[in-house]
Motif scaffolding. Structure first.
Motif, PDB file in Angstrom:
ATOM      1  N   GLU A 213      11.840   7.603   3.099  1.00 43.97           N
ATOM      2  CA  GLU A 213      10.856   7.711   2.902  1.00 43.97           C
ATOM      3  C   GLU A 213       9.781   8.508   4.263  1.00 43.97           C
ATOM      4  O   GLU A 213       9.579   9.281   4.876  1.00 43.97           O
ATOM      5  N   ILE A 214      10.684   7.830   5.358  1.00 41.35           N
ATOM      6  CA  ILE A 214       9.620   8.531   6.841  1.00 41.35           C
ATOM      7  C   ILE A 214      10.127   9.724   6.906  1.00 41.35           C
ATOM      8  O   ILE A 214       9.256  10.140   7.422  1.00 41.35           O
ATOM      9  N   ILE A 215      11.229  10.676   6.462  1.00 40.76           N
ATOM     10  CA  ILE A 215      11.745  11.580   6.565  1.00 40.76           C
ATOM     11  C   ILE A 215      10.641  12.773   5.630  1.00 40.76           C
ATOM     12  O   ILE A 215      10.897  13.708   6.743  1.00 40.76           O
ATOM     13  N   LYS A 216      11.072  11.912   4.527  1.00 41.37           N
ATOM     14  CA  LYS A 216       9.976  13.229   3.568  1.00 41.37           C
ATOM     15  C   LYS A 216       8.280  13.560   3.826  1.00 41.37           C
ATOM     16  O   LYS A 216       7.809  14.259   4.557  1.00 41.37           O
ATOM     17  N   LEU A 217       7.995  11.865   4.195  1.00 44.22           N
ATOM     18  CA  LEU A 217       6.654  11.750   5.081  1.00 44.22           C
ATOM     19  C   LEU A 217       6.021  12.721   6.252  1.00 44.22           C
ATOM     20  O   LEU A 217       5.412  13.134   6.853  1.00 44.22           O
ATOM     21  N   LEU A 313     -10.301  17.314   6.546  1.00 39.35           N
ATOM     22  CA  LEU A 313      -9.384  16.485   7.564  1.00 39.35           C
ATOM     23  C   LEU A 313      -9.967  15.333   6.227  1.00 39.35           C
ATOM     24  O   LEU A 313      -8.700  14.296   6.683  1.00 39.35           O
ATOM     25  N   TYR A 314     -10.200  15.143   5.233  1.00 41.40           N
ATOM     26  CA  TYR A 314      -9.726  13.839   4.378  1.00 41.40           C
ATOM     27  C   TYR A 314      -8.933  14.184   3.329  1.00 41.40           C
ATOM     28  O   TYR A 314      -7.620  13.149   3.387  1.00 41.40           O
ATOM     29  N   VAL A 315      -7.417  15.433   3.735  1.00 44.26           N
ATOM     30  CA  VAL A 315      -6.320  15.477   3.536  1.00 44.26           C
ATOM     31  C   VAL A 315      -5.456  15.117   4.474  1.00 44.26           C
ATOM     32  O   VAL A 315      -4.288  14.150   4.426  1.00 44.26           O
ATOM     33  N   GLU A 316      -5.684  15.576   5.555  1.00 44.14           N
ATOM     34  CA  GLU A 316      -5.173  14.856   6.833  1.00 44.14           C
ATOM     35  C   GLU A 316      -5.044  13.667   6.813  1.00 44.14           C
ATOM     36  O   GLU A 316      -4.447  12.869   6.826  1.00 44.14           O
ATOM     37  N   THR A 317      -6.368  12.849   6.815  1.00 42.69           N
ATOM     38  CA  THR A 317      -6.207  11.354   6.848  1.00 42.69           C
ATOM     39  C   THR A 317      -5.438  10.710   6.076  1.00 42.69           C
ATOM     40  O   THR A 317      -4.431   9.716   5.721  1.00 42.69           O
ATOM     41  N   THR A 318      -5.829  10.994   4.649  1.00 45.37           N
ATOM     42  CA  THR A 318      -5.257  10.821   3.363  1.00 45.37           C
ATOM     43  C   THR A 318      -3.436  10.650   3.293  1.00 45.37           C
ATOM     44  O   THR A 318      -2.743   9.442   3.591  1.00 45.37           O
ATOM     45  N   CYS A 319      -2.906  11.619   4.963  1.00 46.86           N
ATOM     46  CA  CYS A 319      -1.006  11.804   4.461  1.00 46.86           C
ATOM     47  C   CYS A 319      -1.058  10.349   5.593  1.00 46.86           C
ATOM     48  O   CYS A 319      -0.302   9.904   5.227  1.00 46.86           O
ATOM     49  N   TYR A 320      -1.724  10.747   6.387  1.00 53.93           N
ATOM     50  CA  TYR A 320      -1.465   9.784   7.294  1.00 53.93           C
ATOM     51  C   TYR A 320      -1.929   8.433   7.340  1.00 53.93           C
ATOM     52  O   TYR A 320      -1.417   7.184   7.993  1.00 53.93           O
ATOM     53  N   MET A 321      -2.753   7.999   6.750  1.00 52.68           N
ATOM     54  CA  MET A 321      -2.850   6.755   6.056  1.00 52.68           C
ATOM     55  C   MET A 321      -1.789   5.724   5.227  1.00 52.68           C
ATOM     56  O   MET A 321      -1.487   5.038   5.425  1.00 52.68           O
ATOM     57  N   LEU A 322      -0.535   6.837   4.397  1.00 51.76           N
ATOM     58  CA  LEU A 322       0.440   6.213   4.277  1.00 51.76           C
ATOM     59  C   LEU A 322       1.261   6.192   5.632  1.00 51.76           C
ATOM     60  O   LEU A 322       2.164   4.937   5.374  1.00 51.76           O
ATOM     61  N   VAL A 323       1.144   6.999   6.588  1.00 48.37           N
ATOM     62  CA  VAL A 323       2.094   6.607   7.490  1.00 48.37           C
ATOM     63  C   VAL A 323       1.852   5.046   8.126  1.00 48.37           C
ATOM     64  O   VAL A 323       2.580   4.513   8.465  1.00 48.37           O
ATOM     65  N   SER A 324       0.702   4.805   8.178  1.00 49.47           N
ATOM     66  CA  SER A 324       0.484   3.355   9.102  1.00 49.47           C
ATOM     67  C   SER A 324       0.629   2.917   8.039  1.00 49.47           C
ATOM     68  O   SER A 324       0.959   1.270   8.633  1.00 49.47           O
ATOM     69  N   HIS A 325       1.443   2.771   7.013  1.00 48.55           N
ATOM     70  CA  HIS A 325       1.296   1.656   6.094  1.00 48.55           C
ATOM     71  C   HIS A 325       3.457   1.528   6.364  1.00 48.55           C
ATOM     72  O   HIS A 325       3.595   0.446   6.540  1.00 48.55           O
ATOM     73  N   LEU A 326       3.677   2.424   6.739  1.00 47.82           N
ATOM     74  CA  LEU A 326       5.349   2.128   7.506  1.00 47.82           C
ATOM     75  C   LEU A 326       4.926   1.940   8.680  1.00 47.82           C
ATOM     76  O   LEU A 326       5.783   0.867   8.504  1.00 47.82           O
ATOM     77  N   TYR A 327       4.650   2.567   9.325  1.00 44.77           N
ATOM     78  CA  TYR A 327       4.337   1.802  10.648  1.00 44.77           C
ATOM     79  C   TYR A 327       4.469   0.378  10.953  1.00 44.77           C
ATOM     80  O   TYR A 327       4.941  -0.671  11.536  1.00 44.77           O
ATOM     81  N   TRP A 328       3.079  -0.366   9.802  1.00 47.60           N
ATOM     82  CA  TRP A 328       3.324  -1.704  10.264  1.00 47.60           C
ATOM     83  C   TRP A 328       3.382  -2.423   9.216  1.00 47.60           C
ATOM     84  O   TRP A 328       4.159  -3.852   9.552  1.00 47.60           O
ATOM     85  N   TYR A 353       4.160  -2.210   2.683  1.00 54.10           N
ATOM     86  CA  TYR A 353       4.739  -0.890   2.269  1.00 54.10           C
ATOM     87  C   TYR A 353       4.584  -0.712   0.437  1.00 54.10           C
ATOM     88  O   TYR A 353       5.017   0.346  -0.349  1.00 54.10           O
ATOM     89  N   ASN A 354       4.498  -2.165  -0.344  1.00 57.81           N
ATOM     90  CA  ASN A 354       3.954  -1.761  -1.504  1.00 57.81           C
ATOM     91  C   ASN A 354       2.660  -1.022  -1.881  1.00 57.81           C
ATOM     92  O   ASN A 354       3.160   0.285  -3.177  1.00 57.81           O
ATOM     93  N   GLU A 355       2.141  -0.960  -0.949  1.00 57.10           N
ATOM     94  CA  GLU A 355       0.978  -0.629  -0.811  1.00 57.10           C
ATOM     95  C   GLU A 355       1.819   1.131  -1.255  1.00 57.10           C
ATOM     96  O   GLU A 355       0.518   1.844  -1.114  1.00 57.10           O
ATOM     97  N   TYR A 356       2.231   1.504   0.049  1.00 56.25           N
ATOM     98  CA  TYR A 356       2.112   2.756   0.713  1.00 56.25           C
ATOM     99  C   TYR A 356       2.703   3.372  -0.641  1.00 56.25           C
ATOM    100  O   TYR A 356       2.483   4.502  -1.023  1.00 56.25           O
ATOM    101  N   LYS A 357       3.801   2.665  -1.544  1.00 51.73           N
ATOM    102  CA  LYS A 357       4.373   3.043  -2.503  1.00 51.73           C
ATOM    103  C   LYS A 357       3.808   3.600  -3.432  1.00 51.73           C
ATOM    104  O   LYS A 357       3.313   4.433  -4.710  1.00 51.73           O
ATOM    105  N   ARG A 358       2.765   2.471  -4.158  1.00 53.87           N
ATOM    106  CA  ARG A 358       1.250   2.676  -5.167  1.00 53.87           C
ATOM    107  C   ARG A 358       1.134   3.644  -4.853  1.00 53.87           C
ATOM    108  O   ARG A 358       0.177   4.707  -5.835  1.00 53.87           O
ATOM    109  N   ARG A 359       0.735   4.047  -4.059  1.00 56.17           N
ATOM    110  CA  ARG A 359      -0.379   5.683  -2.757  1.00 56.17           C
ATOM    111  C   ARG A 359       0.603   7.411  -3.118  1.00 56.17           C
ATOM    112  O   ARG A 359      -0.163   7.932  -2.912  1.00 56.17           O
ATOM    113  N   LYS A 360       1.582   6.569  -2.279  1.00 56.07           N
ATOM    114  CA  LYS A 360       2.886   8.185  -2.571  1.00 56.07           C
ATOM    115  C   LYS A 360       2.755   8.728  -2.874  1.00 56.07           C
ATOM    116  O   LYS A 360       2.294  10.286  -2.414  1.00 56.07           O
TER     117      LYS A 360
END
Length: 377
Positions: A213-217, A313-328, A353-360
């Protein structure tokens, strides 16, 4: 005789300070993070006398310490010092949580704080000691997660974040996000727990899946060309303070600050609308996000921001929102092993991590659709 809110290190240490030649007094003393307030006070008195020489003749009765609302990384205290002239000076002491060096780069933090303070952000750094720092005291209340979504406050946070992102911090401007995630992953994927229940929960994690998931993101976000800024990286409600009388907002605690991607800082902030309970039904709607974006992109004329810029900015933020879930999520695993603070870090991993998978799937589809209109992935 009144209370003095220290706003400049010169008021305490008597040394010259400026943004180009920043010097901060240091003590080699340590303060036990686990001591209760009555027991920690004598140690703080010793520390203050060592750091600030003009307080060296004051006896212990001149110092009053009280614990402030705690976070899940450090311990925070307010110390009031009654000086010989009758004035009372208030400062904040932050004692680092044990083993926080596993997740926080203290050198990076200490480099950034004086420059951020000079730019008007956060309290002044007055002194450091072996496992913490002393800063000026901010007269304001800590926000609740529910406060951040209030339109007026959201607009002010956005405006201040834009200014924060424009501060120049010395050193390399290379984004550290993926380096930090890589370090977190290596540490988080090689843990063992003495507690059988924790160990069994830990064994359920597929680190091969997480790594994929990290690699793909990382690949996906690399196509977004997000601006690199000096980011706060931890803009949750506990790191936002507000003085209701002055209607003034403060950013505090820059220990996770680094050069990173604009979208990560904003997406991470939006995730924090959920609070530590991780109620992601509270994640801001598209309309709420656009309100924030307008005040971030054009603080003076928010209604003149183009639809094209808002969508980007909406698209950019939405993608990095996913990164935030993996980070924390990875951060939480390390904290579960290293931190003595009572918090369900392991459970927090699964919530993030579950929220990451739900939104991915939704977020990847959004990004690919957007990118296909302008470039080939």
């Amino acid at each position: 005789m009144g209370v003095v809110n220290v706003t400049n290190a010169t008021e305490v240490s008597g040394e010259a300070r400026n943004s180009d030649d920043i010097k901060v007094v240091h003590s080699s003393l340590t303060v036990d993070h686990s001591l209760e307030t009555p027991e920690v006070t004598p140690r703080l008195v010793e520390l203050f006398k060592d750091l600030f020489k003009h307080w060296s003749n004051l006896d212990e009765s001149h110092f009053v310490a009280e614990t402030l609302s705690g976070g899940i990384t450090n311990r925070l205290l307010k110390v009031s010092v009654k000086e010989e002239n009758g004035n009372t000076v208030q400062v904040t002491v932050r004692i680092y949580g044990p083993n926080t060096e596993y997740v926080i780069n203290r050198d990076r933090e200490l480099l950034a704080i004086p420059h951020l303070s000079a730019a008007g952000f956060g309290p002044k750094l007055l002194g450091t000691f072996e496992n913490g720092m002393v800063q000026s005291f901010i007269h304001a209340r800590t926000l609740h997660a529910s406060d951040m979504r209030k339109p007026k406050l959201a607009a002010e946070i956005a405006k201040q974040l834009k200014s924060f992102h424009q501060v120049d911090i010395p050193g390399s401007k290379e984004p550290q996000l993926w380096n930090d995630i890589s370090k977190f992953f290596k540490k988080a994927s090689n843990l063992t727990f003495d507690d059988c229940k924790k160990q069994n929960m830990y064994k359920k994690i597929s680190f091969k899946e997480v790594e994929t998931e990290i690699i793909k993101l990382k690949e996906l976000t690399g196509h977004l060309d997000a601006p690199v800024v000096f980011a706060h990286n931890d803009l949750l409600s506990g790191n936002l303070m507000f003085n209701d009388d002055e209607e003034k907002l403060y950013f505090i605690d820059f220990e996770y600050g680094s050069y990173s991607y604009r979208g990560f800082d904003i997406g991470n902030h939006f995730n924090e609308y959920a609070g530590l309970d991780c109620d992601y039904t509270l994640y801001p709607s598209k309309a709420e996000q656009y309100h924030f974006f307008k005040h971030y992109l054009n603080p003076e004329k928010p209604n003149e921001v183009s639809d094209k810029d808002l969508e980007a900015l909406y698209v950019e933020t939405t993608c990095y929102m996913l990164v935030s879930h993996l980070y924390w999520a990875l951060w939480a695993l390390i904290q579960e092993k290293m931190s003595p603070i009572t918090f369900e870090y392991l459970e927090y991993f699964f919530q993030r991590y579950n929220e990451y998978k739900r939104r991915k799937n939704e977020c990847f589809s959004l990004a690919k659709s957007y990118l296909s209109q302008s470039k080939t992935i």
